[in-house]
Motif scaffolding. Structure first.
Motif, PDB file in Angstrom:
ATOM      1  N   HIS A   1      -2.215  -3.496   4.722  1.00  0.00           N
ATOM      2  CA  HIS A   1      -1.971  -3.056   6.351  1.00  0.00           C
ATOM      3  C   HIS A   1      -1.477  -3.156   7.335  1.00  0.00           C
ATOM      4  CE1 HIS A   1      -5.585  -5.235   3.561  1.00  0.00           C
ATOM      5  NE2 HIS A   1      -4.410  -6.151   3.640  1.00  0.00           N
ATOM      6  N   ASP A   2      -0.308  -2.267   6.901  1.00  0.00           N
ATOM      7  CA  ASP A   2       0.239  -1.604   8.137  1.00  0.00           C
ATOM      8  C   ASP A   2      -0.026  -0.779   8.682  1.00  0.00           C
ATOM      9  OD1 ASP A   2       2.117  -4.059   8.186  1.00  0.00           O
ATOM     10  OD2 ASP A   2       3.303  -2.278   7.561  1.00  0.00           O
ATOM     11  N   SER A   3      -0.247  -0.257  10.617  1.00  0.00           N
ATOM     12  CA  SER A   3      -0.494   1.180  10.604  1.00  0.00           C
ATOM     13  C   SER A   3       0.033   2.179   9.823  1.00  0.00           C
ATOM     14  CB  SER A   3      -0.607   1.119  12.506  1.00  0.00           C
ATOM     15  OG  SER A   3      -1.118   2.464  12.696  1.00  0.00           O
ATOM     16  N   GLN A   4      -1.374   2.934   9.570  1.00  0.00           N
ATOM     17  CA  GLN A   4      -0.295   4.325   8.941  1.00  0.00           C
ATOM     18  C   GLN A   4      -0.529   5.926   9.606  1.00  0.00           C
ATOM     19  OE1 GLN A   4      -1.589   5.332   5.050  1.00  0.00           O
ATOM     20  NE2 GLN A   4      -3.285   3.790   4.485  1.00  0.00           N
ATOM     21  N   SER A   5      -0.633   4.993  11.292  1.00  0.00           N
ATOM     22  CA  SER A   5      -0.859   6.241  12.278  1.00  0.00           C
ATOM     23  C   SER A   5       0.940   6.878  12.708  1.00  0.00           C
ATOM     24  CB  SER A   5      -1.566   5.472  13.388  1.00  0.00           C
ATOM     25  OG  SER A   5      -1.732   4.702  14.082  1.00  0.00           O
ATOM     26  N   ASN A   6       1.065   7.909  13.113  1.00  0.00           N
ATOM     27  CA  ASN A   6       2.250   7.764  13.073  1.00  0.00           C
ATOM     28  C   ASN A   6       3.843   7.485  11.992  1.00  0.00           C
ATOM     29  OD1 ASN A   6       1.628   9.258  15.753  1.00  0.00           O
ATOM     30  ND2 ASN A   6       0.848   7.848  16.354  1.00  0.00           N
ATOM     31  N   TYR A   7       3.018   7.283  10.615  1.00  0.00           N
ATOM     32  CA  TYR A   7       3.960   6.500  10.335  1.00  0.00           C
ATOM     33  C   TYR A   7       5.263   7.795   9.934  1.00  0.00           C
ATOM     34  CZ  TYR A   7       5.433   4.900   5.112  1.00  0.00           C
ATOM     35  OH  TYR A   7       7.117   4.846   4.379  1.00  0.00           O
TER      36      TYR A   7
ATOM     37  N   THR B   1       4.113  10.980   8.474  1.00  0.00           N
ATOM     38  CA  THR B   1       3.651  11.886   9.061  1.00  0.00           C
ATOM     39  C   THR B   1       4.293  13.401   9.103  1.00  0.00           C
ATOM     40  OG1 THR B   1       4.703  10.923  10.960  1.00  0.00           O
ATOM     41  CG2 THR B   1       2.044  10.838  10.571  1.00  0.00           C
TER      42      THR B   1
ATOM     43  N   SER C   1       1.548   4.625   2.262  1.00  0.00           N
ATOM     44  CA  SER C   1       1.239   5.434   3.355  1.00  0.00           C
ATOM     45  C   SER C   1       1.824   6.307   3.453  1.00  0.00           C
ATOM     46  CB  SER C   1       1.974   4.914   4.653  1.00  0.00           C
ATOM     47  OG  SER C   1       1.708   3.053   4.674  1.00  0.00           O
TER      48      SER C   1
ATOM     49  N   GLN D   1       0.870  -1.004  -0.062  1.00  0.00           N
ATOM     50  CA  GLN D   1      -0.231  -0.290  -0.077  1.00  0.00           C
ATOM     51  C   GLN D   1       0.769   1.807   0.449  1.00  0.00           C
ATOM     52  OE1 GLN D   1      -2.020  -0.158   3.995  1.00  0.00           O
ATOM     53  NE2 GLN D   1      -0.399   1.211   5.265  1.00  0.00           N
TER      54      GLN D   1
END
Length: 205
Positions: A149-155, A138, A135, A133
């Motif tokens: 599907h890795d978290s995108q918050s604080n990427y 930030t 991302s 994906q």
């Protein structure tokens, strides 16, 4: 009907020639054209002067996560997305044109390509298969290749947070700076949209 068949075959041969010149492997050619394996091998030998290399195509997404590979892969895929969305291209035509633009940008910077054509094609297939994906960083807000599907918050991207070993090789560090468009004294990455603008400006120049 026979005329249409001849025209289609001519298009397939032309496509295969373009792909071989860009460095496509035999498995790639078989997947993207309807030409027989024997014919593709003969065509490859005629163009390259050698038999097609053997071996499996890249199958792991991890290669695209390493520092410099991620920078180049992210640049290529953002160009590819633009070509698909705004270029009116078919999938394979978009891959070819995007890779040509990627190579032009790298050459303009006096750097060496990290992403070969086979890996570029594989990258698109990984996205199509929902294995990767884009991302959003930030810090610089650029779009970078990441595992699906890795978290995108604080990427945080690889440019804004490079590994410690990145600074040990002057050439690698310089290449990354030039390809990303980052400026001296400012470690924030230029966004992929700016990379694309630079590529398009270079293509029009």
């Amino acid at each position: 009907m026979a005329g249409k068949s001849v025209i289609r075959e001519a298009r397939e041969i032309h496509l295969a020639i373009d792909l071989i010149k860009l460095g496509a492997r035999l498995q790639f050619l078989e997947a993207e054209t309807s030409l027989s394996r024997d014919r593709l091998i003969k065509l490859y030998k005629e163009i390259k002067g050698v038999s097609p290399p053997k071996g499996l195509l890249p199958f792991s997404t991890d290669w695209f996560m390493t520092w410099l590979a991620n920078i180049h892969s992210s640049m290529f895929y953002n160009i590819y997305r633009f070509m698909v969305t705004h270029g009116g291209c078919t999938r394979i035509a978009a891959i070819i044109k995007s890779y040509q633009l990627y190579m032009e940008q790298v050459e303009r910077q006096g750097s060496e390509p990290v992403l070969d054509f086979t890996r570029a094609w594989t990258l698109v297939r990984f996205f199509d298969g929902d294995m990767l994906q884009l991302s959003t960083c930030t810090r610089c807000t650029g779009l970078f290749v990441a595992h699906a599907h890795d978290s995108q918050s604080n990427y945080v991207c690889v440019l804004c947070r490079p590994p410690s070993r990145a600074g040990k090789t002057r050439k690698v560090k310089r290449d990354a700076t030039e390809v990303s468009g980052a400026t001296n004294g400012d470690r924030r990455a230029t966004s992929p949209s700016q990379w694309l603008a630079d590529v398009m400006n270079g293509a029009r120049a």
